[in-house]
Design a protein around this motif. Structure first.
Motif, short mmCIF file in Angstrom:
data_model
loop_
_atom_site.label_atom_id
_atom_site.label_comp_id
_atom_site.label_asym_id
_atom_site.label_seq_id
_atom_site.Cartn_x
_atom_site.Cartn_y
_atom_site.Cartn_z
N ASP A 1 -2.51 11.00 11.52
CA ASP A 1 -2.55 9.54 11.47
C ASP A 1 -2.16 9.06 10.07
O ASP A 1 -2.36 9.76 9.06
N SER A 2 -1.63 7.85 10.00
CA SER A 2 -1.22 7.27 8.72
C SER A 2 -2.18 6.15 8.30
O SER A 2 -2.48 5.26 9.10
N LEU A 3 -2.66 6.23 7.08
CA LEU A 3 -3.47 5.17 6.48
C LEU A 3 -2.70 4.62 5.28
O LEU A 3 -1.64 5.13 4.92
N ARG A 4 -3.24 3.59 4.68
CA ARG A 4 -2.60 3.00 3.49
C ARG A 4 -3.62 2.94 2.36
O ARG A 4 -4.81 2.73 2.58
N LEU A 5 -3.12 3.10 1.14
CA LEU A 5 -3.98 3.13 -0.03
C LEU A 5 -3.61 2.02 -1.00
O LEU A 5 -2.42 1.76 -1.24
N GLY A 6 -4.64 1.36 -1.55
CA GLY A 6 -4.42 0.39 -2.60
C GLY A 6 -4.37 1.09 -3.94
O GLY A 6 -4.21 2.31 -4.03
N GLU A 7 -4.54 0.33 -5.02
CA GLU A 7 -4.45 0.94 -6.34
C GLU A 7 -5.73 1.68 -6.69
O GLU A 7 -6.82 1.33 -6.24
N VAL A 8 -5.57 2.71 -7.49
CA VAL A 8 -6.71 3.49 -7.97
C VAL A 8 -7.39 2.72 -9.08
O VAL A 8 -6.74 2.16 -9.97
N GLY B 1 0.81 -1.21 0.00
CA GLY B 1 0.00 0.00 0.00
C GLY B 1 0.84 1.27 0.00
O GLY B 1 2.03 1.26 0.35
N VAL B 2 0.22 2.38 -0.39
CA VAL B 2 0.87 3.69 -0.39
C VAL B 2 0.54 4.39 0.93
O VAL B 2 -0.64 4.60 1.24
N PRO B 3 1.53 4.77 1.73
CA PRO B 3 1.24 5.50 2.98
C PRO B 3 0.61 6.86 2.67
O PRO B 3 0.98 7.53 1.71
N ALA B 4 -0.34 7.26 3.49
CA ALA B 4 -1.00 8.56 3.33
C ALA B 4 -1.29 9.13 4.71
O ALA B 4 -1.77 8.43 5.60
N ARG B 5 -1.03 10.43 4.87
CA ARG B 5 -1.21 11.09 6.16
C ARG B 5 -2.53 11.86 6.19
O ARG B 5 -2.88 12.54 5.22
N VAL B 6 -3.24 11.76 7.30
CA VAL B 6 -4.49 12.49 7.46
C VAL B 6 -4.18 13.97 7.66
O VAL B 6 -3.51 14.35 8.62
N CYS B 7 -4.69 14.81 6.73
CA CYS B 7 -4.44 16.25 6.83
C CYS B 7 -5.72 17.04 7.07
O CYS B 7 -5.66 18.26 7.28
N GLY B 8 -6.88 16.37 7.03
CA GLY B 8 -8.13 17.08 7.26
C GLY B 8 -9.22 16.13 7.73
O GLY B 8 -9.37 15.04 7.18
#
Length: 306
Positions: free
Chosen positions: A170-177, A91-98
């Protein structure tokens, strides 16, 4: 009966069992949305053995050659060892910004560690720890500096319960678009465009609406949003501020009357609809009665998850 294995766990399943069902019946919680091979939420990799794949064309040739399969499209016909999608590795790490609450709707904005290429109307699987759900992107590529998702938290659910506890940073993870049926085609610029949404089915249409305006859409644009109460019209203010868009905010109990008022001005009308299965069915029925050709109605159905 063939044996299905994940990691060190193995169990027998009836021949011909749907792979997604067999995995979830064993408590592995493989995410899914459409069960039609379009959302790609149920991606798994075959380590040994091969299932019967009803939609091999749904994956790119290189991913298919690497053993990746869509579990919803596969049936277990021989001993099969699969590896589940690992969000920490793949997965692609993604940070919560809002984080913003609108009644029971949570708007989540994320900044991915690396850029994701996507188009308005597409969706991505979002992982919060071990729990994942596919969500439509409400953001507009090239303009918004974040990825935006709208999560309906009215009912309890594994992902919603965890989403309520999210905090900035917080950090989430993303799969493919992945792309679904909803999109904006530049060839539609001169044609009437109707956008019909129920609940958070508004999310992908919010991105598509802004894409149409960015591309200078010349035809009529009409948006109808069905919500259970006033607070659930969570984008009312920005929608009503848009120029050149006819916006109608309708409560759920008034849905049939609002749909009955739909009057077709052109057989060239394009309709994009999104929401739960019941709402989408009612949208489609009314559009057919109004005279919109079936080939000009594009629908995305949200599936409720526990």
């Amino acid at each position: 009966m063939p044996e299905l294995s994940v990691g060190a766990n193995s169990w027998a399943v009836p021949t011909g069992s749907n792979l997604l069902d067999a995995l979830n019946d064993a408590g592995l919680n493989v995410p899914y949305s459409c069960r039609a091979g379009s959302c790609h939420a149920c991606l798994v990799q075959c380590v040994a053995g091969q299932p019967h794949d009803a939609s091999p064309q749904a994956l790119a040739a290189d991913k298919h050659a690497q053993g990746w399969r869509l579990a919803c499209q596969c049936r277990v016909v021989e001993n099969l060892h699969v590896a589940l999608f690992d969000p920490q590795q793949d997965g692609v790490p993604a940070r919560v910004c809002g984080l913003d609450w609108f009644g029971d709707v949570l708007r989540v904005r994320l900044i991915p560690e690396r850029g994701l290429r996507y188009q308005a109307g597409q969706h991505v699987v979002v992982w919060n720890g071990p729990v994942a759900r596919p969500y439509s992107l409400a953001s507009l590529p090239g303009e918004d500096g974040y990825l935006e998702f709208h999560i309906d938290c009215q009912r309890p659910g594994a992902f919603c319960d965890k989403a309520r506890g999210l905090q900035l940073g917080d950090s989430l993870r993303l799969g493919e678009v992945r792309g679904g049926a909803l999109h904006y085609d530049p060839d539609w610029q001169a044609r009437p465009l109707w956008l019909l949404a129920a609940g958070t089915g508004l999310a992908p249409l919010w991105g598509i609406l802004r894409e149409a305006l960015r591309q200078g859409h010349q035809g009529e644009i009409r948006l109808l949003h069905i919500a259970r109460d006033g607070a659930a019209h969570y984008l009312a203010q920005p929608l009503l501020q848009l120029e050149g868009v006819k916006v109608e905010l309708v409560l759920a109990q008034q849905m049939d009357e609002a749909l009955a008022r739909l009057s077709l001005s052109s057989r060239q009308t394009i309709a994009l609809v999104c929401g739960g299965a019941g709402s989408v069915e009612r949208f489609a029925r009314r559009l057919f009665i109004a005279g919109v050709p079936r080939g000009q109605v594009f629908a995305d159905v949200f599936v409720e998850h526990a």
